[in-house]
Design a protein around this motif. Structure first.
Motif, short mmCIF file in Angstrom:
data_model
loop_
_atom_site.label_atom_id
_atom_site.label_comp_id
_atom_site.label_asym_id
_atom_site.label_seq_id
_atom_site.Cartn_x
_atom_site.Cartn_y
_atom_site.Cartn_z
N GLN A 1 -50.73 -85.94 -0.10
CA GLN A 1 -51.46 -84.68 -0.29
C GLN A 1 -52.31 -84.34 0.94
O GLN A 1 -53.42 -83.81 0.84
CB GLN A 1 -52.34 -84.74 -1.54
CG GLN A 1 -51.56 -85.00 -2.82
CD GLN A 1 -52.44 -85.10 -4.05
OE1 GLN A 1 -53.66 -84.93 -3.98
NE2 GLN A 1 -51.82 -85.36 -5.20
N THR A 2 -51.79 -84.68 2.13
CA THR A 2 -52.53 -84.34 3.35
C THR A 2 -52.54 -82.85 3.63
O THR A 2 -53.31 -82.40 4.50
CB THR A 2 -51.89 -85.07 4.55
OG1 THR A 2 -50.49 -84.73 4.64
CG2 THR A 2 -52.05 -86.59 4.40
N ASP A 3 -51.72 -82.07 2.91
CA ASP A 3 -51.73 -80.63 3.11
C ASP A 3 -53.06 -80.02 2.65
O ASP A 3 -53.36 -78.87 2.97
CB ASP A 3 -50.57 -79.99 2.35
CG ASP A 3 -50.58 -80.34 0.87
OD1 ASP A 3 -50.92 -79.48 0.04
OD2 ASP A 3 -50.27 -81.52 0.54
N ARG A 4 -53.85 -80.78 1.93
CA ARG A 4 -55.15 -80.30 1.49
C ARG A 4 -56.23 -80.46 2.56
O ARG A 4 -57.37 -80.02 2.37
CB ARG A 4 -55.60 -81.05 0.23
CG ARG A 4 -54.68 -80.85 -0.97
CD ARG A 4 -55.23 -81.58 -2.18
NE ARG A 4 -54.39 -81.40 -3.36
CZ ARG A 4 -54.66 -81.89 -4.57
NH1 ARG A 4 -55.77 -82.62 -4.73
NH2 ARG A 4 -53.85 -81.67 -5.57
N LEU A 5 -55.89 -81.14 3.66
CA LEU A 5 -56.88 -81.42 4.70
C LEU A 5 -56.47 -80.76 6.01
O LEU A 5 -55.28 -80.48 6.26
CB LEU A 5 -57.00 -82.94 4.93
CG LEU A 5 -57.43 -83.81 3.74
CD1 LEU A 5 -57.32 -85.27 4.13
CD2 LEU A 5 -58.83 -83.46 3.30
N GLU A 6 -57.48 -80.53 6.83
CA GLU A 6 -57.22 -80.10 8.20
C GLU A 6 -56.64 -81.27 8.99
O GLU A 6 -56.78 -82.44 8.61
CB GLU A 6 -58.52 -79.62 8.85
CG GLU A 6 -59.17 -78.43 8.16
CD GLU A 6 -58.34 -77.17 8.29
OE1 GLU A 6 -57.56 -77.08 9.27
OE2 GLU A 6 -58.44 -76.29 7.41
N ARG A 7 -55.98 -80.94 10.12
CA ARG A 7 -55.31 -81.97 10.89
C ARG A 7 -56.30 -83.04 11.36
O ARG A 7 -56.03 -84.24 11.27
CB ARG A 7 -54.61 -81.36 12.10
CG ARG A 7 -53.80 -82.35 12.92
CD ARG A 7 -53.05 -81.64 14.02
NE ARG A 7 -52.12 -80.66 13.48
CZ ARG A 7 -50.88 -80.95 13.07
NH1 ARG A 7 -50.44 -82.19 13.14
NH2 ARG A 7 -50.09 -80.00 12.61
N ASP A 8 -57.47 -82.61 11.85
CA ASP A 8 -58.46 -83.59 12.29
C ASP A 8 -58.97 -84.44 11.14
O ASP A 8 -59.23 -85.64 11.29
CB ASP A 8 -59.64 -82.87 12.97
CG ASP A 8 -59.23 -82.20 14.27
OD1 ASP A 8 -58.19 -82.59 14.82
OD2 ASP A 8 -59.97 -81.30 14.72
#
Length: 560
Positions: A205-212
Motif C-alpha cells: 500500500q505504498t501508493d498511499r505515501l509520497e515517494r520520499d
C-alpha cells in the motif's frame, strides 16, 4: 545467503545429507538430554524432527511461500495480483480471509504437498510454457494466502500459525499504518531470527505515501527488523493497486523456486532455532570425576561396609591358624575350642579341612555368596553420615557449573538407594578371597615342632622304662649319656624346652605375618569396595556428565 535473493552466486544450498545430519544430531541430543532438557523445548524438537521427515519425504520440487500479514495489510490483493486472477476474496469486511488459499504454478502435481498442509482451497495457475523453464518462471511455486495473524477470530489465528509452521518461505505483508506493530515484530520477526534466509518483508500500500515517505518508512522498517535480530532482511515496497514493486517481489519468489533449496533452508532454520533454545539448558563444559573423589568415597564406603572389622578378623584368624600349625603340639587342641573369627561373621574361608575338593568351577567366593548376607554389624550412624557426605561432595564437584536439571541428575546419580548400596557392599565383601597361600615357615616350624614333640615323648617313655626296670629290680639297662646327662633326660627336657622356645618365636612371627596378611586382605577389600563405588556412584555420575557433553556436542552440530 538467502535463497530468495536473485543470482545463483548468492544462493548457498543445503544438501539433503547435511539436513539429515542436523536432524540426526538433534535427535541424538534429545535422546541424551531426555529428562534434563526443558519438556516444552523437547516437544518442539520432536515436532521439528517429524516435520523434517515428513517434508523431505514428499515427492516433487515445490516451494511453499506464505503471504502472512495483519488485518487490512492487503495481502489478499497482492496474492491476486501475483496469481493474475481474483482467487482470494477481497472486501471491506474484516477479517476477509478465513481459510488458506493455495495457488500452484506449473504442471507438476502438488496434491500430496497440499494434503500435508491441509489446504483445501486450491487454484492452478499453469505453466509458463513448454520446454525448459524460463528465467523468472514461477513453475513449482505454491503460494498461500493465509488468514490474518491478528484476526479477532481465534480459529483464524490458529490456522495461520499452523500453516506458518510448515511453509518454506515467509512473506510478511505490512502497510504504512502497521509496519511497527508489536505482534509482527515481537511474535514473529524477533522469534524467527534464525529464519532470515527464508524471510521477506513487504511494505504494501505504498501508493498511499509520497515517494520520499516510502523511502523513510522502508528505512525505518529495516531498522526495526535489525533491532529484532533480522540482519540483511529483504524489505520490498509494493502496491497491489498500482502494481509498483510487484515485479520485484515476483523475481524474489522466482529466485526461491529456481534454487529449489528454500524448503531445506527453512527446515535447517527450524533445527537451528530449537537447538539454540535447547542449548540454553546445557553448560559449555562439565567437570570430570577423578581419583581424588574416588579415594574419599572409598574410605567412607569401607568404614560403612565394616572393612575394619573384617580386616581385624582376618588378622586374628591368621594368628590363630599360624599358632595352631606352629605352636606347641601338646597345647594346640586348646585353640580348636576357640570360635573362628571369620565364621562368626559368616565369612568362612571355604577351604575343606577333610581334604575333599569343591566341584569344578565353584569357588569359595561362590559358596559365601550363596549364603546371602554376611553377619557384619550394620553401619553406624557416623559411618552412614560419612558416606552421605562423601557422595554429596562427589555430586557437588561433578555438578559444578551445570544447569539445575543436570546438577540434580548428578546429585541423584551420586546418591544411590541405601539398601541397594549396602547390599552391594556386603556382596563385595563376601566375594573377596580372605586368605592367601600358606607361608613356608608354617610347614618348617610345624615339622620341627613335631620332631621336638616326638623327641620329648621318646625321652619320657625311655625314662619311664628305666624307672620300671629299677622298680622291678631287673638287670640295669645301659643308658647312653652326653656328658653327665643321660640321653632320655636330654630328649625329654630338650624337646619340651626347645618346643616352648620355638612356640614363642612362632608367636612373634605370627604377629608380623598377621599384619602383612591384614594389609593384603585390606587391599583386596578396598579394591572390591572401589569397584562398588565406581559401579554404583562414579559410573552413574560419569554417565550423566557424558550425556551432558554429548547433548551439547550434538546441539552445537545441529545449530552449526
Amino acid at each position: 545467503m538467502s535463497p530468495v535473493m536473485m543470482g545463483s552466486k548468492q544462493v548457498k544450498g543445503i544438501a539433503a545429507e547435511e539436513l539429515a545430519g542436523r536432524s540426526r544430531a538433534l535427535t541424538r541430543a534429545l535422546e541424551d538430554g531426555n529428562g534434563q532438557l526443558d519438556a516444552g523445548q523437547r516437544a518442539a524438537g520432536h515436532e521439528v524432527i517429524e516435520k523434517v521427515r515428513a517434508r523431505t519425504s514428499l515427492r516433487g520440487g515445490h516451494t511453499v511461500v506464505a503471504l502472512a500479514g495483519a488485518t487490512g495489510s492487503g495481502k489478499s490483493s497482492l496474492f491476486n495480483v501475483l496469481v493474475g486472477a481474483d482467487v482470494a476474496p477481497v472486501g471491506a469486511r474484516r477479517p476477509t480471509t478465513s481459510r488458506p488459499t493455495a495457488a500452484v504454478w506449473g504442471e507438476e502435481s502438488a496434491t500430496e504437498l497440499l494434503d500435508w498442509l491441509s489446504v483445501g482451497q486450491r487454484h492452478h495457475v499453469g505453466s509458463a510454457g513448454a520446454g525448459a523453464v524460463q528465467p523468472g518462471s514461477l513453475d513449482g511455486l505454491v503460494l498461500l494466502d493465509l488468514p490474518d495473524f491478528d484476526s479477532r477470530v481465534l480459529e483464524h489465528r490458529r490456522e495461520a500459525e499452523r500453516i506458518l509452521a510448515l511453509v518454506d518461505v515467509f512473506v510478511w505483508v505490512t502497510d504504512p499504518q502497521k509496519y511497527a506493530d508489536a505482534r509482527l515484530h515481537d511474535d514473529y520477526l524477533r522469534a524467527l531470527t534464525t529464519h532470515n534466509t527464508v524471510t521477506v518483508v513487504v511494505l504494501n500500500q505504498t501508493d498511499r505515501l509520497e515517494r520520499d515517505a516510502v523511502s523513510a518508512v522502508r528505512a525505518d522498517l529495516v531498522r526495526l527488523a535489525e533491532l529484532d535480530g533480522m540482519r540483511g532482511l529483504q524489505v520490498l515496497a509494493t502496491s497491489a493497486r498500482t502494481g509498483d514493486g510487484v515485479e520485484d517481489l515476483r523475481l524474489r519468489l522466482a529466485a526461491a523456486v529456481a534454487g529449489q533449496n528454500a524448503a531445506r533452508h527453512r527446515l535447517a532454520a527450524d533445527i537451528r532455532a530449537v537447538s539454540g533454545r535447547l542449548r540454553q539448558g546445557v553448560a559449555d563444559s562439565e567437570k570430570t570425576v577423578g581419583d581424588s573423589d574416588d579415594n574419599e568415597l572409598v574410605d567412607a564406603l569401607s568404614r560403612a561396609a565394616g572393612i575394619p572389622t573384617v580386616v581385624s578378623a582376618v588378622e586374628r584368624d591368621y594368628r590363630e591358624e599360624a599358632l595352631s600349625r606352629t605352636g606347641w603340639p601338646f597345647t594346640r587342641w586348646v585353640r580348636a575350642l576357640r570360635p573362628d573369627p571369620l565364621k562368626r561373621l559368616r565369612l568362612d574361608k571355604g577351604d575343606a579341612k577333610d581334604g575333599t575338593k569343591a566341584l569344578p568351577g565353584i569357588t569359595a567366593a561362590d559358596v559365601r555368596s550363596a549364603l546371602g548376607r554376611s553377619s557384619l554389624p550394620p553401619a553406624t550412624p557416623a559411618a552412614r553420615a560419612s558416606v552421605d557426605l562423601a557422595t554429596r561432595r562427589v555430586g557437588d564437584r561433578a555438578a559444578e557449573g551445570l544447569p539445575a536439571p543436570w546438577a540434580d541428575a548428578v546429585a541423584d546419580a551420586a546418591t544411590p538407594p541405601g539398601p541397594e548400596l549396602a547390599d552391594s557392599l556386603d556382596q563385595a565383601v563376601m566375594r573377596t578371597p580372605l586368605r592367601a597361600r600358606d607361608p613356608l615357615w608354617w610347614s618348617v616350624l610345624g615339622y620341627v615342632q613335631t620332631v621336638l614333640a616326638l623327641a620329648s615323648v621318646v625321652g619320657l617313655v625311655w625314662l619311664v622304662v628305666l624307672g620300671v626296670v629299677g622298680w622291678l629290680q631287673l638287670p640295669e639297662i645301659g643308658t647312653p649319656r652326653l656328658g653327665p646327662l643321660p640321653w632320655p633326660f636330654l630328649l625329654l627336657a630338650g624337646g619340651l624346652l626347645l618346643g616352648w622356645l620355638l612356640a614363642l618365636a612362632a608367636r612373634a612371627f605370627a604377629k608380623v605375618g598377621a599384619r602383612r596378611r591384614a594389609e593384603l586382605i585390606s587391599g583386596r577389600l578396598r579394591e572390591a569396595v572401589d569397584g562398588v563405588a565406581r559401579a554404583r556412584i562414579i559410573a552413574p555420575v560419569q554417565e550423566v556428565l557424558r550425556r551432558h557433553a554429548s547433548t551439547r556436542e550434538h546441539l552445537d552440530r545441529a545449530r552449526a
